[in-house]
Design an enzyme around this catalytic site. Structure first.
Site, PDB file in Angstrom:
ATOM      1  N   LEU A 141       0.869  -1.170   0.000  1.00  0.00           N
ATOM      2  CA  LEU A 141       0.000   0.000   0.000  1.00  0.00           C
ATOM      3  C   LEU A 141       0.908   1.223   0.000  1.00  0.00           C
ATOM      4  O   LEU A 141       1.984   1.200   0.610  1.00  0.00           O
ATOM      5  CB  LEU A 141      -0.897   0.032   1.250  1.00  0.00           C
ATOM      6  CG  LEU A 141      -1.974  -1.059   1.380  1.00  0.00           C
ATOM      7  CD1 LEU A 141      -2.683  -0.930   2.726  1.00  0.00           C
ATOM      8  CD2 LEU A 141      -2.993  -0.974   0.251  1.00  0.00           C
ATOM      9  N   ASP A 142       0.485   2.288  -0.676  1.00  0.00           N
ATOM     10  CA  ASP A 142       1.267   3.522  -0.658  1.00  0.00           C
ATOM     11  C   ASP A 142       1.398   4.029   0.778  1.00  0.00           C
ATOM     12  O   ASP A 142       0.566   3.720   1.636  1.00  0.00           O
ATOM     13  CB  ASP A 142       0.591   4.592  -1.522  1.00  0.00           C
ATOM     14  CG  ASP A 142       0.473   4.160  -2.974  1.00  0.00           C
ATOM     15  OD1 ASP A 142       1.311   3.359  -3.423  1.00  0.00           O
ATOM     16  OD2 ASP A 142      -0.471   4.620  -3.654  1.00  0.00           O
ATOM     17  N   ARG A 143       2.421   4.842   1.030  1.00  0.00           N
ATOM     18  CA  ARG A 143       2.719   5.303   2.386  1.00  0.00           C
ATOM     19  C   ARG A 143       1.481   5.869   3.095  1.00  0.00           C
ATOM     20  O   ARG A 143       1.230   5.566   4.259  1.00  0.00           O
ATOM     21  CB  ARG A 143       3.807   6.387   2.333  1.00  0.00           C
ATOM     22  CG  ARG A 143       4.166   6.941   3.707  1.00  0.00           C
ATOM     23  CD  ARG A 143       5.225   8.012   3.621  1.00  0.00           C
ATOM     24  NE  ARG A 143       4.737   9.209   2.952  1.00  0.00           N
ATOM     25  CZ  ARG A 143       5.479  10.287   2.720  1.00  0.00           C
ATOM     26  NH1 ARG A 143       6.745  10.301   3.070  1.00  0.00           N
ATOM     27  NH2 ARG A 143       4.976  11.320   2.116  1.00  0.00           N
ATOM     28  N   ARG A 241      -5.562   5.520  -7.752  1.00  0.00           N
ATOM     29  CA  ARG A 241      -5.328   6.962  -7.831  1.00  0.00           C
ATOM     30  C   ARG A 241      -5.221   7.426  -9.287  1.00  0.00           C
ATOM     31  O   ARG A 241      -5.808   8.445  -9.675  1.00  0.00           O
ATOM     32  CB  ARG A 241      -4.062   7.317  -7.051  1.00  0.00           C
ATOM     33  CG  ARG A 241      -4.155   6.951  -5.576  1.00  0.00           C
ATOM     34  CD  ARG A 241      -2.789   6.907  -4.890  1.00  0.00           C
ATOM     35  NE  ARG A 241      -2.147   8.216  -4.876  1.00  0.00           N
ATOM     36  CZ  ARG A 241      -0.900   8.416  -4.451  1.00  0.00           C
ATOM     37  NH1 ARG A 241      -0.164   7.389  -4.037  1.00  0.00           N
ATOM     38  NH2 ARG A 241      -0.382   9.630  -4.467  1.00  0.00           N
TER      39      ARG A 241
END
Length: 323
Positions: A141-143, A241
């Site tokens: 998962l992105d930060r 996104r």
């Protein structure tokens, strides 16, 4: 520290056109997901990671169309240090760990984030993970994306989970708040690759991209925003996104793809403050379904919306009712 006991890896990956002009070690780190870049660089130098069957150097540029082949016997994979990081574990057994990742936690060590990552915390939780590629992390998962991640604790579990990711049977659902009012749900089927100019970003690309499929449905509409439920069929970097921004519904707070902040005319003071204060993409991985790699049992996990996301939903609802 554990050892994989000489497990043999034999994998070939085709180089797409999007990697033309990219260094071999950079492309290998993306194509052979699951191994650190430093390990891949060593394998290139040792000649066990080849280009069209020939040895090459890590800095050699690719043309596109080559076949990269990795044939190696695994040894301990992780050089990173264990760190006592509090991880929100919601389930664990001898094969799996399921974590509800908070915002701000980086998954893998990288430039600018050499420590303090999920991987460092996992090594502290279970030192046997040092023998697994990326300490058992099979997806990311992105930060600043919150929510559920599954981590393998054994070679067998790692192989099983990677297989489920590849055959699209690992079930992942997200909630997101997008800018703009959607008329309905749908499916976005647009190939993705690295942005042609900004190398930090991903993009929908016409030629040479990897297939990417995102399904979404509307949960609630507000005056200038929409809350959606999203199901991933593929797991490209930044996929939700990029796909929603491509449809001109970027996520609230997204620093890379969000564009200008939008708020409805006559927005309440609370909504203006909430939108300005939401400094991360409004994206939460709330449901994860998988087949347990040892027992064969189907398991499903849910993680409630984090506080900041829940507050934003409440403020958007209040703004709609105030009109």
């Amino acid at each position: 520290m554990g050892h994989l006991g000489g497990e043999k890896i034999q994998r070939t990956e085709q180089v797409d056109a999007q990697y033309a002009g990219i260094r071999l070690d950079q492309a290998a780190a993306e194509l052979f997901d699951g191994f650190s870049r430093s390990r891949l660089q060593n394998w290139i130098k040792e000649g066990v990671l080849t280009v069209d069957g020939r040895a090459a150097r890590p800095k050699d540029k690719l043309l596109g169309g080559e076949a990269l082949t990795l044939a190696v016997e695994l040894a301990p994979e992780i050089d990173d240090q264990p760190e006592a990081i509090e991880l929100p574990v919601i389930y664990q057994d001898q094969d799996l760990i399921v974590i509800n990742k908070p915002a701000g936690l980086v998954v893998h060590p990288a430039a600018g984030h050499a420590d303090g990552t999920l991987l460092n915390g996992l090594l502290h939780l279970d030192d046997r993970l040092s023998s697994l590629p990326r300490a058992g992390i099979v997806h990311r998962l992105d930060r600043d994306t919150t929510g559920l991640m599954v981590v393998a604790r054994s070679v067998e579990a790692h192989t099983g989970l990677v297989t489920q990711l590849q055959d699209k049977s690992l079930y992942r659902e997200y909630q997101a708040i997008a800018m703009g009012v959607m008329t309905g749900g749908g499916t976005i089927k647009e190939p993705m690759g690295r942005h042609p100019v900004d190398r930090k970003r991903q993009a929908v690309v016409a030629h040479g991209g990897k297939p990417a499929v995102t399904h979404y449905r509307v949960l609630d509409r507000y005056r200038a925003h929409t809350r959606v439920q999203v199901r991933l069929e593929t797991g490209r970097t930044h996929q939700i996104r990029v796909h929603l921004a491509h449809r001109r519904y970027p996520l609230v707070g997204d620093p890379l793809y969000g564009g200008r902040l939008k708020q409805p005319a006559g927005a309440t003071e609370a909504l203006r403050e909430a939108l300005h204060g939401f400094r991360r993409q409004a994206l939460h991985a709330f449901k994860l379904g998988l087949v347990h790699p040892a027992s064969g049992e189907y398991m499903e996990f849910e993680a409630p919306l984090p506080d900041d996301f829940q507050t934003l939903v409440q403020v958007l609802e209040a703004d709609r009712e105030a009109q």
